[in-house]
Scaffold this active site. Structure first.
Site, short mmCIF file in Angstrom:
data_model
loop_
_atom_site.label_atom_id
_atom_site.label_comp_id
_atom_site.label_asym_id
_atom_site.label_seq_id
_atom_site.Cartn_x
_atom_site.Cartn_y
_atom_site.Cartn_z
N ALA A 88 -4.15 9.87 -12.24
CA ALA A 88 -2.50 9.18 -13.35
C ALA A 88 -2.37 8.97 -15.02
O ALA A 88 -3.07 9.81 -15.91
CB ALA A 88 -3.19 8.46 -12.22
N GLU A 89 -1.52 8.21 -14.84
CA GLU A 89 -1.31 7.01 -16.15
C GLU A 89 -3.07 6.33 -16.47
O GLU A 89 -2.29 5.82 -18.05
CB GLU A 89 0.58 6.99 -16.47
CG GLU A 89 0.35 4.96 -15.69
CD GLU A 89 -0.31 4.52 -14.92
OE1 GLU A 89 -1.06 5.45 -13.51
OE2 GLU A 89 -0.04 3.32 -14.55
N GLN A 90 -3.68 6.59 -16.11
CA GLN A 90 -4.34 5.34 -17.04
C GLN A 90 -5.36 5.52 -17.77
O GLN A 90 -5.39 4.46 -18.99
CB GLN A 90 -5.55 5.29 -15.46
CG GLN A 90 -4.82 4.70 -13.91
CD GLN A 90 -5.73 5.46 -13.00
OE1 GLN A 90 -7.01 5.67 -13.36
NE2 GLN A 90 -5.51 5.24 -11.60
N SER A 117 -3.70 -4.41 -12.28
CA SER A 117 -5.57 -4.51 -12.27
C SER A 117 -5.21 -5.10 -14.35
O SER A 117 -5.23 -6.05 -14.38
CB SER A 117 -6.40 -4.24 -12.14
OG SER A 117 -6.34 -3.40 -10.94
N HIS A 145 1.72 0.23 -5.21
CA HIS A 145 3.01 0.03 -5.52
C HIS A 145 3.69 -0.94 -4.56
O HIS A 145 4.21 -2.15 -5.16
CB HIS A 145 3.58 1.08 -5.31
CG HIS A 145 3.10 2.52 -5.65
ND1 HIS A 145 4.21 2.66 -6.99
CD2 HIS A 145 2.27 3.02 -6.70
CE1 HIS A 145 3.99 4.42 -7.94
NE2 HIS A 145 2.70 4.13 -7.27
N ASP A 157 11.27 2.74 -5.63
CA ASP A 157 10.08 2.66 -6.25
C ASP A 157 10.05 4.63 -6.67
O ASP A 157 10.96 5.19 -6.07
CB ASP A 157 8.88 3.73 -4.99
CG ASP A 157 7.11 2.88 -5.93
OD1 ASP A 157 7.09 2.69 -5.92
OD2 ASP A 157 7.25 4.16 -6.23
O1 LIG Z 1 -10.74 -4.18 -3.49
C1 LIG Z 1 -9.30 -4.52 -4.20
C2 LIG Z 1 -8.61 -3.32 -4.77
C3 LIG Z 1 -7.38 -3.80 -4.85
N1 LIG Z 1 -7.09 -5.38 -5.33
C4 LIG Z 1 -4.82 -5.04 -5.17
O2 LIG Z 1 -4.89 -3.32 -5.50
C5 LIG Z 1 -3.81 -3.34 -6.65
C6 LIG Z 1 -4.15 -2.64 -7.07
O3 LIG Z 1 -3.23 -1.69 -7.81
P1 LIG Z 1 -3.61 -0.55 -9.56
O4 LIG Z 1 -4.67 -1.42 -9.55
O5 LIG Z 1 -2.33 -0.68 -10.07
O6 LIG Z 1 -4.75 0.15 -8.78
P2 LIG Z 1 -3.79 1.32 -8.08
O7 LIG Z 1 -3.99 1.24 -6.79
O8 LIG Z 1 -5.07 2.29 -8.62
O9 LIG Z 1 -2.48 1.67 -8.65
C7 LIG Z 1 -1.51 3.04 -8.48
O10 LIG Z 1 -0.58 2.59 -8.98
C8 LIG Z 1 -0.74 2.25 -10.63
C9 LIG Z 1 1.33 1.15 -10.16
O11 LIG Z 1 1.83 2.43 -10.76
C10 LIG Z 1 -0.80 2.64 -11.48
O12 LIG Z 1 -0.86 2.13 -13.17
C11 LIG Z 1 -2.31 3.51 -11.59
O13 LIG Z 1 -2.77 4.24 -11.67
C12 LIG Z 1 -1.80 3.91 -9.24
O14 LIG Z 1 -3.66 4.76 -9.60
C13 LIG Z 1 -4.08 -4.76 -8.25
O15 LIG Z 1 -2.96 -5.63 -7.35
C14 LIG Z 1 -4.91 -5.53 -7.42
O16 LIG Z 1 -5.59 -6.75 -7.46
C15 LIG Z 1 -7.42 -6.45 -4.54
O17 LIG Z 1 -6.50 -6.90 -4.62
N2 LIG Z 1 -8.54 -5.54 -3.89
#
Ligand SMILES: O=c1ccn([C@@H]2O[C@H](COP(=O)(O)OP(=O)(O)O[C@H]3O[C@H](CO)[C@@H](O)[C@H](O)[C@H]3O)[C@@H](O)[C@H]2O)c(=O)[nH]1
Length: 487
Positions: free
Chosen positions: A390-392, A372, A20, A123
């Site tokens: 979650a909503e994945q 991602s 977030h 948020d």
């Molecule tokens: O080694 C890593 C791992 C992650 N990221 C970054 O971290 C973010 C991860 O975000 P996301 O892919 O959305 O995963 P989560 O952190 O698991 O996100 C949470 O938040 C998201 C947005 O609300 C929801 O869609 C997910 O279900 C929830 O788990 C992205 O920008 C990635 O680029 C990195 O840069 N390096």
């Protein structure tokens, strides 16, 4: 830099979790580039991450800053220094973390009184922020962080309650949405499975606050999910603006490297490794910012990718290394040596946007966090979808069934803590999906569609594009309707 007399001042209040915080920082940078004075609220330990990223924006003259508030870790029963959801290591800590977020109400109120901004972007995890802001006459916009598609499925399940009468693995059609989408009850988050935890309570409050807030900001672009953007606005009746993909504000290579400033590997080392590989030949494997697999699952992934024989970069989280000490030897010595040249293993945090941007990357095995997925789309990379919680599972359906730019690994159970024996996916599942995504006619077709979306995403955020125009329309509306409310 002199402020314009009618310059908007907007406060951005992110949830303290990477998934977030990252898009909220990008969003604040985007608003600042559109002439807004942007202030990001954060806590002492999260501040360095943000200040590094916005440093360059400040040098370029954009008005963006940080406002620090204390995080009540100890008051909520957390150890000192636990200020990010990523540092929670047990369900109890996880629940206490959400309690601590609730305690931020009073410091937020104080800050709003001092700053009197034109608007607050907070948020979805802070449902009470709408009321706090409205007491001072400040409109609150919600940032959810996920797709229109996920909102629409969520809304349908709340409205039509199709889950009440079915068993866990029986499939059902999600009612009343634009496409025929089949799911099972087991793929639903706790909220729809009768679990009364902190998250369920928060979700109920969030649903209420959505109705009374000024509107919703969506990190998506119209052309990606037009039917769902329309459905959300017209059928569900919410006011929403699509302003994404916000990660595209990381325009050049330095921006992308900075965005991964906490990476545990040197960005240049990654790029040098990728430079030696053919276009579209490398699979990137990463399951987000937090999730940790048990050793038994890591071993099946290792066997599967090795057998598929494709080049890969695999990101393993620190906790996976610590929790799985017994299996480390196998992973470190046997596996890592055998796949030398074929695979690069990153332990800890990867510079994800930098990696996905490289032409050698041909696929992404992802847990379907929305950031991602968007980062994959903006780089034209098709996906192997492996949703976890979650909503994945909703995001997965958008990728595989609507956009048709991904292959499902076939997981069925939505759960934060995977039961090692019950839900392990096997080597063959992994090998099959890697081959399906990386080679053959179907793979080329998916890659073609993903590349086309990359172009469209790029246009959406440029002047005249859909997201660019939506953001400007929002700012225009805020200038007209939300004058600064000085006391
Ligand atoms: O080694 C890593 C791992 C992650 N990221 C970054 O971290 C973010 C991860 O975000 P996301 O892919 O959305 O995963 P989560 O952190 O698991 O996100 C949470 O938040 C998201 C947005 O609300 C929801 O869609 C997910 O279900 C929830 O788990 C992205 O920008 C990635 O680029 C990195 O840069 N390096």
């Amino acid at each position: 830099m002199e402020s314009e007399p009618n310059q908007l001042h907007i406060l951005f209040f992110p949830h303290l979790a990477h998934g977030h915080m990252i898009p909220t920082i990008d969003m604040a940078r985007l608003f600042a580039r559109h002439g807004v004075k942007a202030t990001i609220i954060c806590t002492p330990l999260n501040a360095p991450l943000i200040s590094k990223v916005i440093e360059r924006d400040i040098q370029h003259g954009t008005e963006i800053s940080i406002q620090i508030i204390k995080f009540p870790s100890v008051e909520a029963g957390l150890p000192e220094g636990c200020e990010n959801l990523g540092s929670t290591t047990s369900p109890e800590m996880f629940n206490n973390f959400y309690k601590a977020l609730g305690l931020l109400q009073q410091p937020l109120e104080q800050l709003l009184e001092e700053c009197r901004p034109n608007c607050l972007v907070a948020d979805v995890m802070f449902p009470w922020a709408t009321e706090v802001a409205s007491k001072l006459g400040i409109p609150r916009l919600i940032f959810h962080g996920t797709s229109y598609f996920a909102f629409c499925v969520f809304h349908s399940l709340r409205c039509y309650e199709p889950l009440n009468t079915i068993s866990d693995f029986e499939s059902f059609l999600v009612p009343g949405i634009p496409d025929q989408i089949k799911m099972t009850k087991s793929q639903q988050p706790n909220y729809f499975r009768g679990v009364e935890d902190e998250q369920t309570k928060l979700t109920n409050l969030a649903v209420q606050s959505e109705k009374t807030s000024y509107g919703v900001l969506v990190n998506s672009f119209y052309e990606l999910e037009p039917a769902y953007s329309e459905h959300y606005r017209k059928v569900i009746g919410r006011k929403a603006w699509s302003i994404g993909p916000v990660s595209l504000c990381n325009r050049d290579i330095e921006d992308k490297a900075l965005r991964g400033n906490t990476a545990s590997i040197d960005g240049d080392k990654c790029l040098r490794w990728l430079e030696l590989k053919k276009p579209n030949s490398v699979l990137y494997i990463c399951f987000g910012s937090k999730f940790c697999f048990p050793a038994s699952q890591l071993l099946e992934i290792a066997k599967g990718v090795e057998a598929a024989g494709k080049h890969f970069i695999w990101v393993m989280k620190d906790e996976e290394n610590v929790n799985n000490q017994d299996k480390q030897e196998w992973l470190l010595e046997g596996f890592e040596k055998r796949v030398e040249g074929q695979g690069l293993i990153i332990r800890g945090w990867a510079p994800q946007v930098l990696i996905l941007d490289h032409k050698a990357i041909g696929g992404f095995m992802t847990h379907c966090g929305w950031n991602s997925i968007l980062e994959s789309v903006t780089n034209g990379v098709p996906m192997i979808t492996w949703p976890l919680y979650a909503e994945q599972f909703y995001n997965e359906k958008l990728v595989t069934d609507v956009l048709k730019i991904g292959v499902s690994i076939g997981t069925q159970e939505c759960s934060r803590s995977i039961d090692a024996k019950k839900f392990i996916l096997k080597k063959d599942d992994i090998e099959r999906s890697v081959n399906q995504l990386m080679v053959g006619e179907e793979a080329e077709e998916m890659r073609g569609k993903a590349k086309a979306l990359k172009e469209i995403a790029g246009r959406a955020v440029k002047e005249g594009g859909s997201s660019y125009s939506d953001l400007n329309a929002l700012l225009e509306e805020l200038r007209l309707n939300c004058p600064k409310n000085e006391q």
